[in-house]
Design a protein around this motif. Structure first.
Motif, mmCIF file in Angstrom:
data_model
loop_
_atom_site.group_PDB
_atom_site.id
_atom_site.type_symbol
_atom_site.label_atom_id
_atom_site.label_comp_id
_atom_site.label_asym_id
_atom_site.label_seq_id
_atom_site.Cartn_x
_atom_site.Cartn_y
_atom_site.Cartn_z
ATOM 1 N N CYS A 286 8.177 -9.806 6.516
ATOM 2 C CA CYS A 286 9.133 -9.845 7.504
ATOM 3 C C CYS A 286 8.199 -9.707 8.783
ATOM 4 O O CYS A 286 7.971 -8.179 9.137
ATOM 5 N N THR A 287 7.652 -10.404 9.602
ATOM 6 C CA THR A 287 6.988 -10.176 10.938
ATOM 7 C C THR A 287 7.803 -10.247 12.085
ATOM 8 O O THR A 287 7.288 -9.827 13.230
ATOM 9 N N ARG A 288 9.127 -10.467 11.862
ATOM 10 C CA ARG A 288 10.100 -10.505 13.103
ATOM 11 C C ARG A 288 9.883 -8.863 14.009
ATOM 12 O O ARG A 288 9.679 -9.155 15.044
ATOM 13 N N PHE B 37 0.876 -1.109 0.002
ATOM 14 C CA PHE B 37 0.186 0.023 -0.110
ATOM 15 C C PHE B 37 0.809 1.232 0.129
ATOM 16 O O PHE B 37 0.247 2.323 -0.196
ATOM 17 N N GLY B 38 2.198 0.998 0.035
ATOM 18 C CA GLY B 38 3.107 2.323 -0.211
ATOM 19 C C GLY B 38 3.259 3.031 1.183
ATOM 20 O O GLY B 38 4.030 4.050 1.124
ATOM 21 N N GLN B 39 2.462 2.704 2.256
ATOM 22 C CA GLN B 39 2.722 3.363 3.405
ATOM 23 C C GLN B 39 2.152 2.745 4.763
ATOM 24 O O GLN B 39 1.401 1.733 4.099
ATOM 25 N N ASN B 40 2.328 3.017 5.800
ATOM 26 C CA ASN B 40 1.665 2.192 6.996
ATOM 27 C C ASN B 40 0.446 2.899 7.099
ATOM 28 O O ASN B 40 0.040 3.984 6.939
ATOM 29 N N LEU B 41 -0.466 1.886 7.306
ATOM 30 C CA LEU B 41 -1.876 2.128 7.384
ATOM 31 C C LEU B 41 -2.660 1.862 8.756
ATOM 32 O O LEU B 41 -2.131 0.700 9.417
ATOM 33 N N VAL B 42 -3.653 2.336 9.294
ATOM 34 C CA VAL B 42 -4.520 1.994 10.426
ATOM 35 C C VAL B 42 -5.741 1.845 9.826
ATOM 36 O O VAL B 42 -6.308 2.853 9.175
ATOM 37 N N GLY B 43 -6.569 0.907 10.362
ATOM 38 C CA GLY B 43 -8.000 0.875 9.976
ATOM 39 C C GLY B 43 -8.483 -0.477 9.946
ATOM 40 O O GLY B 43 -7.916 -1.554 10.343
ATOM 41 N N ARG B 44 -9.458 -0.693 9.051
ATOM 42 C CA ARG B 44 -10.093 -2.193 9.015
ATOM 43 C C ARG B 44 -10.030 -2.415 7.484
ATOM 44 O O ARG B 44 -10.093 -1.685 6.764
ATOM 45 N N LEU B 45 -9.867 -3.859 7.257
ATOM 46 C CA LEU B 45 -9.732 -4.389 6.030
ATOM 47 C C LEU B 45 -11.526 -4.429 5.507
ATOM 48 O O LEU B 45 -12.329 -4.987 6.421
ATOM 49 N N ARG B 46 -11.431 -4.262 4.089
ATOM 50 C CA ARG B 46 -12.746 -4.663 3.497
ATOM 51 C C ARG B 46 -12.449 -4.938 2.080
ATOM 52 O O ARG B 46 -11.834 -4.282 1.247
ATOM 53 N N PHE B 47 -12.774 -6.190 1.662
ATOM 54 C CA PHE B 47 -12.356 -6.646 0.194
ATOM 55 C C PHE B 47 -13.548 -7.685 0.052
ATOM 56 O O PHE B 47 -14.307 -8.069 0.868
ATOM 57 N N SER B 48 -13.568 -7.898 -1.381
ATOM 58 C CA SER B 48 -14.283 -8.889 -1.896
ATOM 59 C C SER B 48 -13.514 -10.121 -2.381
ATOM 60 O O SER B 48 -12.490 -9.985 -3.103
ATOM 61 N N VAL C 162 7.574 -4.548 6.552
ATOM 62 C CA VAL C 162 8.736 -4.572 5.683
ATOM 63 C C VAL C 162 8.796 -5.960 5.079
ATOM 64 O O VAL C 162 8.255 -6.903 5.584
ATOM 65 N N LEU C 163 9.743 -6.008 4.274
ATOM 66 C CA LEU C 163 10.109 -7.374 3.462
ATOM 67 C C LEU C 163 11.710 -7.586 3.883
ATOM 68 O O LEU C 163 12.354 -6.751 4.201
ATOM 69 N N GLU C 164 11.853 -8.992 3.894
ATOM 70 C CA GLU C 164 13.327 -9.446 3.970
ATOM 71 C C GLU C 164 13.476 -10.476 3.031
ATOM 72 O O GLU C 164 12.687 -11.604 3.051
ATOM 73 N N ASN C 165 14.516 -10.356 2.230
ATOM 74 C CA ASN C 165 14.708 -11.102 1.085
ATOM 75 C C ASN C 165 13.743 -11.401 0.298
ATOM 76 O O ASN C 165 13.102 -12.640 -0.153
ATOM 77 N N GLY C 166 12.615 -10.449 0.036
ATOM 78 C CA GLY C 166 11.245 -10.794 -0.849
ATOM 79 C C GLY C 166 10.210 -11.349 -0.060
ATOM 80 O O GLY C 166 9.143 -11.232 -0.680
#
Length: 71
Positions: A52-54, A18-29, A45-49
């Motif tokens: 990265c949840t560390r 999404f190009g930036q950090n976001l705060v809110g709720r997910l809504r999708f179909s 962030v990504l780590e080696n593609g």
């Protein structure tokens, strides 16, 4: 917000940026066969593609959705 990029990680997972950090709720179909589970992981962030949840330490930052199938 719509993602600015949708890519695949080296392990084959779909990544939405999404190009930036976001705060809110997910809504999708989505559509899927009854019983299929879709799992969304959230991270900054990504780590080696790969996602990265560390840096999240103990935060689960996961949403799991169980498809009901078509009615």
């Amino acid at each position: 917000m719509a993602p600015v990029a949708i890519t695949r990680s080296p392990s084959g997972r779909t990544l939405l940026d999404f190009g930036q950090n976001l705060v809110g709720r997910l809504r999708f179909s989505m559509q899927g066969p009854a019983g299929q589970t879709i799992t969304l992981r959230h991270a900054e962030v990504l780590e080696n593609g790969e996602l990265c949840t560390r840096p999240l330490r103990n935060a689960e930052a996961t949403t799991a959705i169980l498809c009901a199938g078509r009615a």
